[in-house]
Write an enzyme that holds these catalytic residues in place. Structure first.
Site, PDB file in Angstrom:
ATOM      1  N   PRO A 119     -36.529 -25.820 -39.654  1.00 21.98           N
ATOM      2  CA  PRO A 119     -37.841 -25.466 -39.085  1.00 21.98           C
ATOM      3  C   PRO A 119     -37.992 -25.728 -37.591  1.00 21.98           C
ATOM      4  CG  PRO A 119     -37.978 -27.483 -40.391  1.00 21.98           C
ATOM      5  CD  PRO A 119     -36.578 -27.003 -40.522  1.00 21.98           C
TER       6      PRO A 119
ATOM      7  N   GLY B 212     -35.468 -21.759 -40.501  1.00 21.31           N
ATOM      8  CA  GLY B 212     -35.619 -22.203 -41.894  1.00 21.31           C
ATOM      9  C   GLY B 212     -34.379 -21.921 -42.706  1.00 21.31           C
TER      10      GLY B 212
ATOM     11  N   MET C 293     -46.305 -16.547 -43.117  1.00 18.26           N
ATOM     12  CA  MET C 293     -46.810 -15.406 -42.328  1.00 18.26           C
ATOM     13  C   MET C 293     -48.235 -15.032 -42.755  1.00 18.26           C
ATOM     14  SD  MET C 293     -43.281 -13.242 -42.430  1.00 18.26           S
ATOM     15  CE  MET C 293     -42.837 -13.732 -44.066  1.00 18.26           C
TER      16      MET C 293
ATOM     17  N   LYS D 186     -37.560 -11.615 -34.202  1.00 19.43           N
ATOM     18  CA  LYS D 186     -38.882 -11.007 -34.213  1.00 19.43           C
ATOM     19  C   LYS D 186     -39.925 -12.098 -34.119  1.00 19.43           C
ATOM     20  CE  LYS D 186     -36.354 -10.321 -37.967  1.00 19.43           C
ATOM     21  NZ  LYS D 186     -36.015 -10.186 -39.307  1.00 19.43           N
TER      22      LYS D 186
ATOM     23  N   ASP E  77     -32.734 -15.694 -34.049  1.00 22.36           N
ATOM     24  CA  ASP E  77     -34.139 -15.298 -34.157  1.00 22.36           C
ATOM     25  C   ASP E  77     -34.990 -16.065 -33.165  1.00 22.36           C
ATOM     26  OD1 ASP E  77     -33.757 -13.543 -36.142  1.00 22.36           O
ATOM     27  OD2 ASP E  77     -34.529 -14.813 -37.767  1.00 22.36           O
TER      28      ASP E  77
ATOM     29  N   GLY F 137     -44.332 -26.621 -37.368  1.00 24.24           N
ATOM     30  CA  GLY F 137     -43.976 -27.840 -38.103  1.00 24.24           C
ATOM     31  C   GLY F 137     -42.627 -28.387 -37.677  1.00 24.24           C
TER      32      GLY F 137
ATOM     33  N   ILE G 260     -35.030 -17.405 -47.612  1.00 24.30           N
ATOM     34  CA  ILE G 260     -36.465 -17.509 -47.916  1.00 24.30           C
ATOM     35  C   ILE G 260     -37.219 -16.738 -46.849  1.00 24.30           C
ATOM     36  CG2 ILE G 260     -38.435 -19.076 -48.132  1.00 24.30           C
ATOM     37  CD1 ILE G 260     -36.599 -21.034 -49.493  1.00 24.30           C
TER      38      ILE G 260
HETATM   39  C1  LIG Z   1     -39.829 -14.630 -41.366  1.00 22.08           C
HETATM   40  S1  LIG Z   1     -40.467 -16.092 -42.064  1.00 22.08           S
HETATM   41  C2  LIG Z   1     -39.043 -17.087 -42.070  1.00 22.08           C
HETATM   42  C3  LIG Z   1     -39.109 -18.253 -42.983  1.00 22.08           C
HETATM   43  C4  LIG Z   1     -37.880 -19.109 -42.912  1.00 22.08           C
HETATM   44  N1  LIG Z   1     -36.738 -18.422 -43.426  1.00 22.08           N
HETATM   45  C5  LIG Z   1     -38.033 -20.447 -43.632  1.00 22.08           C
HETATM   46  O1  LIG Z   1     -37.340 -20.706 -44.625  1.00 22.08           O
HETATM   47  O2  LIG Z   1     -38.861 -21.237 -43.158  1.00 22.08           O
HETATM   48  C6  LIG Z   1     -41.403 -16.694 -40.722  1.00 22.08           C
HETATM   49  C7  LIG Z   1     -42.556 -17.570 -41.155  1.00 22.08           C
HETATM   50  O3  LIG Z   1     -42.074 -18.841 -41.559  1.00 22.08           O
HETATM   51  C8  LIG Z   1     -43.047 -19.821 -41.255  1.00 22.08           C
HETATM   52  N2  LIG Z   1     -42.445 -20.782 -40.327  1.00 22.08           N
HETATM   53  C9  LIG Z   1     -41.215 -20.786 -39.830  1.00 22.08           C
HETATM   54  N3  LIG Z   1     -40.988 -21.863 -39.062  1.00 22.08           N
HETATM   55  C10 LIG Z   1     -42.128 -22.573 -39.092  1.00 22.08           C
HETATM   56  C11 LIG Z   1     -42.541 -23.817 -38.526  1.00 22.08           C
HETATM   57  N4  LIG Z   1     -41.710 -24.525 -37.779  1.00 22.08           N
HETATM   58  N5  LIG Z   1     -43.785 -24.251 -38.773  1.00 22.08           N
HETATM   59  C12 LIG Z   1     -44.630 -23.546 -39.562  1.00 22.08           C
HETATM   60  N6  LIG Z   1     -44.303 -22.370 -40.133  1.00 22.08           N
HETATM   61  C13 LIG Z   1     -43.064 -21.899 -39.895  1.00 22.08           C
HETATM   62  C14 LIG Z   1     -44.218 -19.093 -40.651  1.00 22.08           C
HETATM   63  O4  LIG Z   1     -45.092 -18.745 -41.687  1.00 22.08           O
HETATM   64  C15 LIG Z   1     -43.539 -17.882 -40.074  1.00 22.08           C
HETATM   65  O5  LIG Z   1     -44.454 -16.845 -39.868  1.00 22.08           O
END
Ligand SMILES: C[S@@+](CC[C@H](N)C(=O)[O-])C[C@H]1O[C@@H](n2cnc3c(N)ncnc32)[C@H](O)[C@@H]1O
Length: 467
Positions: free
Chosen positions: A227, A304, A386, A272, A250, A415, A308
């Site tokens: 994250p 992340g 998202m 993106k 990314d 986060g 997922i």
């Molecule tokens: C395309 S998704 C990718 C998720 C990622 N693969 C994961 O496992 O966290 C992007 C979304 O993940 C969430 N996200 C990713 N990093 C974040 C962070 N550091 N804090 C809060 N939300 C996060 C948000 O909802 C963001 O819009």
């Protein structure tokens, strides 16, 4: 440099250790990791010596001079000052290098903090100035040197004669070793697949011998960067980004993590943010395929976990269709990182027996067609990725499906990063919480009773303090 590091060849060595106490036992244990024979100078065989079987042989103190004659080095681990000096004089007369435990003035050499990975050994010394620091540095090295690097070195040693015979040119031989020890062969060893490593080695050698180099295709690693907090990167992800020739990353990958990428690697942003695509998904596939076909070590670095809401599945399919090996390295999903940081247990025996991850953003915009009635059921936690832009609709749909407007919610932006923001409240006020805290994303919505636990815990602490 006041210290000069050198490694003793120990296979045919014998070492003389003076003493029978704890220090002698510790040094014996260390030396016994090698194949050296140990001559222990003591009046009687201590009990602990039995653990070393035949590797250790007792020498009466009056015969120590004879044992020292052919010793590679000696360690004096005697408590008694006079005895230690007598052993020192004896060793000095025979000319063997001396280490005297806790007696720096009597030492020709010191014993460093050692990291043992089989054929790969790293040693750290601070000249006795700060042994604890040396141990800390060794621990850090431990994280950098994969567990099986010694196995890789042993494999290289086994193949060395065959490689030398098949590839006479020194430069090409160096290229061969670079491509195997940093490429697929190394990966197979690290993945515990020694049989595959042998096959790949044989194939690589045949290719180099037939001068077909440049035709090999590198594997692509699709790697989860977690994250944002660089300490949440896995050791495997760290190793791969340090080895990569090119990293397609990314927007969600934090700057601190990008700083860990090898300095001379190509870094290509393809990410993106909020549906805004720097490079379209097909374009990302093409870039990865082209780089892999050039034989480059390619890492696709994603925020992340790649599987997922990360489109990792599509990328694996595209690579496999192109005949390219794809490996996925999991990362800590933002759902786990955000919840841990905010002290929200995503499941809880009393409050949530089900955990659901959903996206709040449909492919064509707006909210996706979710099972709202299912998501509104009690005793569960719903994590929305998202969902900032659609929070008002999400709140409304869940309430219409029967979930109470008082249900606790948490909104966490960025986060695990320095810029992390958290907002807590109730489902009915979700859009207001987002506005109040100026949350723009990336952010997660955590909906369910567990989201109220950090606030409850805080209330309890305040009540207890006031009582
Ligand atoms: C395309 S998704 C990718 C998720 C990622 N693969 C994961 O496992 O966290 C992007 C979304 O993940 C969430 N996200 C990713 N990093 C974040 C962070 N550091 N804090 C809060 N939300 C996060 C948000 O909802 C963001 O819009």
């Amino acid at each position: 440099m006041r210290l000069f590091p050198a490694f003793f060849q120990m296979d045919d060595a014998h070492i003389v250790i003076f003493g029978d106490g704890t220090n002698a036992e510790r040094k014996t244990r260390l030396v016994a990791k090698t194949r050296a024979r140990i001559f222990l100078v003591a009046h009687a065989r201590p009990d602990w010596a039995d653990a070393f079987g035949d590797q250790i042989q007792l020498v009466e103190p009056e015969h120590a001079a004879g044992a020292l004659e052919t010793a590679r080095f000696t360690i004096i681990a005697l408590e008694d000052e006079a005895e230690a000096h007598r052993a020192y004089d004896l060793a000095r007369a025979s000319g063997v290098p001396i280490n005297a435990v806790d007696r720096k003035a009597l030492c020709d050499f010191t014993i460093p903090s050692i990291l043992d990975r089989g054929d790969v050994v790293a040693a750290v010394a601070t000249g006795g100035a700060a042994p604890v620091l040396a141990k800390d540095i060794r621990s850090r090295l431990e994280t950098l040197l994969p567990e099986r690097i010694g196995t890789l070195a042993a494999l290289a040693e086994r193949w060395r004669p065959a490689v030398k015979e098949a590839i006479s040119d020194e430069t090409r031989r160096r290229h061969f070793w670079e491509s195997t020890l940093r490429g697929a062969v190394a990966e197979a060893v690290h993945a515990n697949n020694d049989e595959l490593a042998e096959t790949l080695m044989a194939e690589a050698l045949a290719r180099f011998a037939a001068d077909l180099t440049g035709t090999e295709t590198g594997p692509v690693h699709i790697v989860g960067a977690g994250p944002g907090d660089p300490e949440l990167l896995t050791l495997k992800a760290f190793r791969l980004i340090q080895q990569a020739d090119v990293v397609y990353h990314d927007k969600l990958v934090s700057a601190e993590i990008m700083d860990m990428v090898r300095r001379d690697a190509e870094r290509v942003p393809v990410g993106k943010s909020k549906g805004e695509h720097l490079v379209p998904q097909d374009g990302i596939h093409e870039l990865m395929i082209a780089s892999a076909r050039e034989g480059k070590r390619v890492v696709r670095l994603k925020g992340g976990d790649p599987f997922i809401f990360g489109r990792g599945g599509e990328e694996v399919e595209a690579l496999r269709e192109a005949g390219i090996e794809a490996h996925v390295v999991p990362g800590i999903s933002s759902a786990l990182g955000c919840a841990a940081n905010a002290n929200i247990p995503l499941t809880h025996r009393d409050h949530a027996q089900t955990l659901t991850f959903v996206t709040g953003h449909a492919q064509k915009g707006g909210v996706p067609d979710l099972d709202w009635a299912g998501l509104a059921k009690p005793h569960q936690t719903v994590v929305v990725f998202m969902g900032v832009g659609t929070s008002a609709i999400i709140s409304e749909k869940l309430r219409k499906a029967g979930l109470s407007g008082d249900t606790p919610v948490a909104v966490i932006e960025n986060g695990t990063r320095k810029s992390e923001k958290r907002g807590f409240g109730q489902l009915a006020k979700l859009p207001q919480i987002i506005e109040e805290h100026s949350i723009k994303g990336p952010a997660l919505l955590i909906i369910g009773d567990v989201a109220g636990l950090p606030a409850e815990a805080q209330d309890r602490i305040i009540a207890e303090a006031l009582a």
